[in-house]
Design a protein around this motif. Structure first.
Motif, PDB file in Angstrom:
ATOM      1  N   SER B 263      77.716  31.000 -26.859  1.00 42.96           N
ATOM      2  CA  SER B 263      77.154  29.861 -26.445  1.00 42.96           C
ATOM      3  C   SER B 263      77.830  28.651 -27.039  1.00 42.96           C
ATOM      4  N   PHE B 264      78.493  28.911 -28.070  1.00 41.62           N
ATOM      5  CA  PHE B 264      79.216  27.825 -28.989  1.00 41.62           C
ATOM      6  C   PHE B 264      80.316  28.196 -29.531  1.00 41.62           C
ATOM      7  N   TYR B 265      81.578  27.649 -29.137  1.00 37.79           N
ATOM      8  CA  TYR B 265      82.681  27.931 -29.882  1.00 37.79           C
ATOM      9  C   TYR B 265      83.561  26.822 -30.436  1.00 37.79           C
ATOM     10  N   LYS B 266      84.278  27.145 -31.612  1.00 38.93           N
ATOM     11  CA  LYS B 266      85.020  26.098 -32.162  1.00 38.93           C
ATOM     12  C   LYS B 266      86.202  26.751 -32.848  1.00 38.93           C
ATOM     13  N   PHE B 267      87.249  26.414 -32.460  1.00 36.34           N
ATOM     14  CA  PHE B 267      88.723  27.100 -33.113  1.00 36.34           C
ATOM     15  C   PHE B 267      88.826  26.312 -34.400  1.00 36.34           C
ATOM     16  N   LEU B 268      89.110  26.734 -35.453  1.00 34.11           N
ATOM     17  CA  LEU B 268      89.309  26.109 -36.702  1.00 34.11           C
ATOM     18  C   LEU B 268      90.885  25.906 -37.121  1.00 34.11           C
ATOM     19  N   GLY B 269      91.571  26.764 -36.509  1.00 32.96           N
ATOM     20  CA  GLY B 269      92.980  26.719 -37.037  1.00 32.96           C
ATOM     21  C   GLY B 269      93.769  28.031 -37.238  1.00 32.96           C
ATOM     22  N   SER B 270      95.017  28.191 -37.250  1.00 34.52           N
ATOM     23  CA  SER B 270      95.855  29.379 -37.453  1.00 34.52           C
ATOM     24  C   SER B 270      96.639  28.942 -38.684  1.00 34.52           C
ATOM     25  N   TYR B 271      97.102  29.589 -39.731  1.00 34.92           N
ATOM     26  CA  TYR B 271      97.644  29.253 -40.776  1.00 34.92           C
ATOM     27  C   TYR B 271      98.361  30.723 -41.622  1.00 34.92           C
ATOM     28  N   PRO B 272      99.167  30.254 -42.333  1.00 34.94           N
ATOM     29  CA  PRO B 272     100.012  31.558 -43.323  1.00 34.94           C
ATOM     30  C   PRO B 272      98.825  32.169 -43.990  1.00 34.94           C
ATOM     31  N   CYS B 273      98.818  33.470 -44.169  1.00 38.45           N
ATOM     32  CA  CYS B 273      97.886  34.302 -45.081  1.00 38.45           C
ATOM     33  C   CYS B 273      98.265  33.948 -46.436  1.00 38.45           C
ATOM     34  N   LEU B 274      97.290  34.205 -47.333  1.00 43.62           N
ATOM     35  CA  LEU B 274      97.907  34.210 -48.760  1.00 43.62           C
ATOM     36  C   LEU B 274      98.441  35.544 -48.996  1.00 43.62           C
ATOM     37  N   LYS B 275      99.356  35.577 -49.733  1.00 43.24           N
ATOM     38  CA  LYS B 275     100.211  36.677 -50.063  1.00 43.24           C
ATOM     39  C   LYS B 275      99.636  37.625 -50.855  1.00 43.24           C
TER      40      LYS B 275
END
Lengths: 283, 283
Positions: B263-275
Motif C-alpha cells: 500500500s506504500f512503497y519507497k525505493f531508498l537506493g542501490s549501493y555497493p555492499c560492505l566487503k
C-alpha cells in the motif's frame, strides 16, 4: 498480598499503566524500580510477583531494553498486555507564562512526540534532553522560571507544576503497549496471543521459512521485530507475536515445527489479546 | 568542492565515519549538523551534497531517527555504506584517578555498551545520562574532578581529557553502520545491495507474501526492520535490504512485483555492499 513492580519515578506513564492494571486486582503493593533490568530481574528472583513494563510505542517503536532483557537475560513469562494513551503536556512553575520560556526539557522520546508543537509555538527555543519526563518536571520545579517540561498530568501533580498546555503531542495516536510479566503466562481464554523470540541459521531464506510455517497452519502474525544478535553486525534475533494460545492444537504444532528450524528459540508467553486498537496484520 | 555533512559535535563516532568516507574523496568541505533531521533535509534541499548518517549499531540496533526520516520526511537516496568499530574509553580530567570517580556520564547507548565494565569496576557509582558522548566529555572537562565520561578517543582530544581506560565496551563486536545519502544512489558494481521501505495492506499474510516474492526470484534479504506506521498501534512499515542493484534484471522484476502488492512503497537506493562483517542471512 501481590507485589507489583513498575518503572519509576512516580508521575511517568509506566505508573499510569501499573495503576490501570492494578484496578483489576483485589489487593496489591506497588513497588517502584529505577530500571527495566532491575524490575525484570526482581520478578525472576521472586522478590516481586509481577511487573508492568513498556514494550512498544505507536510513534517511537519498540522498547529495546525490554526486548533485550526478555530475549536473553531473564526467565519470565508475559501474562497480560495493556495499552495506555500517552498525553503530553507543557508543565511550568506556578508563575511562568508562555513568553518566559527559554528552554524546554524532556526525554528525547517525549520531545520527538511534540516536535510540531514545539516548532510552531517555540521556534528556536533551547531543547534539553533528560532521562525521563519526571526528571524534566523535577528540574523545572527547582528552576528559575524560564524552563518548561514536557510530561504527564501525574508529573504536574507530583512536582507541583502548572499545566500551561494540554495534549501537545503530534497526532492522537500516541499509545504505549505494556506487558505484565510473571513466573507463569496467561490461561487460555479463546482470544489469545503468543510471543516468541528466535534466531535463524545464517543462510539465505531462513526467516522466510519460519514465516512459511505460520502460513501453512493459517496462523496470523501481528508483529515482527528484529533486534541485533550482538555477536556480529548483520545478525539478528526476531520477536514474533502470533494469534492463539500455546495450548491451541494448531499453534502448538506450528511452534513445535518452528523450534526444529531455528538455532535459538524462547517462548515468551500466551496471554489475552487487547480488545481494541490492535489488529492482526500478518500471517 | 563537495560539501559533506555529518552529525556533530566533533569528537563523536559520526565524525570518525565522515572522515573514513572522506578519505576516498579528492576535495571536500565538512559541515557539522546538530540533528539527523537537519542533516538529511540539507541534502534534500541542496544545501550540502552528501551526508554521512548512522543507521544501525550491532549492539543497540536501528537508529530510529534515520529510518523515520528516510521513510517519510525526505527524498534522498543511499549511495554508500560504511562500518565503524566503536571503541569506548573512560575519560577524566587531568588530575582525576580511578578512586576519585563518583559519577559516570554518557549517552544511554554508550552506558549500555559498557554496563559490565561499570558494574565490575564501579559498583554503585552514580550514572548520569546526557545527550551525546561528546556532551559528557565537555561536562567532565568543566567538572570538579569526581566525574568520568564514556566516549571516543577523539572526544578526549577535543576536550583535553585523560584516557583512564581504553576499550571498555562489553564484547568486541560494537560496530555502527553508516550510510552516505545524496540526491542519487550508487552506480552498479556487481556487488550491490538495495534498500526499500513499504507498508502492507492490513490483512493476514501480507508481509509473508512480500517475502515470498523475493524467494521466488532467489533474492537474498540481509535485513528486515519494522517501525511503527504512526497512525495506529499494531500497524508497521518495513525496511528491507536485499542483495543486488536496481538495474539487475531479477531485482528489477521482483521490485516491480513488490510495488504491486503493497500500500506504500519507497525505493531508498542501490549501493555497493560492505566487503566485510556483513553477510546475507535471509532470502
Amino acid at each position: 498480598m501481590l507485589k507489583l513492580g513498575f518503572l519509576g519515578p512516580k508521575g511517568t506513564f509506566s505508573q499510569e499503566a501499573m495503576l490501570q492494571y492494578a484496578g483489576g486486582l483485589k489487593d496489591y503493593k506497588a513497588v517502584e524500580y529505577g530500571t527495566i533490568n532491575d524490575l525484570l530481574l526482581s520478578v525472576q528472583d521472586n522478590i516481586i510477583d509481577e511487573a508492568v513494563v513498556p514494550i512498544e510505542n505507536s510513534l517511537e517503536g519498540a522498547v529495546n531494553a525490554t526486548l533485550d532483557m526478555l530475549a536473553s537475560e531473564v526467565d519470565v513469562k508475559i501474562k497480560a498486555e495493556l495499552a495506555v494513551t500517552i498525553r503530553q503536556n507543557l508543565l511550568v512553575a506556578k508563575d511562568t507564562d508562555m513568553k518566559d520560556i527559554r528552554c524546554i526539557l524532556s526525554h528525547p522520546q517525549a520531545i520527538g512526540q511534540c516536535r510540531k508543537y514545539i516548532d510552531s509555538k517555540f521556534p528556536g527555543v533551547q531543547i534539553k534532553y533528560v532521562y525521563s519526563t519526571a526528571a524534566a518536571a523535577e528540574e523545572v520545579a527547582g528552576g528559575d522560571g524560564s524552563l518548561a517540561a514536557i510530561g504527564s498530568m501525574a508529573a504536574a501533580d507530583v512536582y507541583g507544576l502548572k499545566v500551561l498546555a494540554k495534549d501537545i503531542q503530534d497526532g492522537d495516536t500516541n499509545i504505549t503497549r505494556f506487558v505484565v510479566v510473571s513466573k507463569e503466562d496467561g490461561v487460555r481464554t479463546g482470544r489469545d496471543k503468543s510471543s516468541i523470540v528466535f534466531s535463524t541459521e545464517d543462510k539465505p531464506g531462513s526467516l522466510y521459512r519460519i514465516l512459511d510455517i505460520f502460513n501453512l497452519w493459517d496462523i496470523n502474525m501481528t508483529r515482527i521485530e528484529s533486534r541485533p544478535a550482538k555477536n556480529q553486525l548483520g545478525r539478528y534475533i526476531f520477536f514474533i507475536d502470533v494469534l492463539g494460545h500455546r495450548e491451541d492444537d494448531d499453534l502448538a504444532d506450528a511452534l513445535k515445527m518452528v523450534r526444529r528450524k531455528v538455532s535459538f528459540y524462547k517462548f515468551l508467553g500466551s496471554y489475552p489479546c487487547l480488545k481494541e486498537g490492535y489488529s492482526a496484520i500478518e500471517r
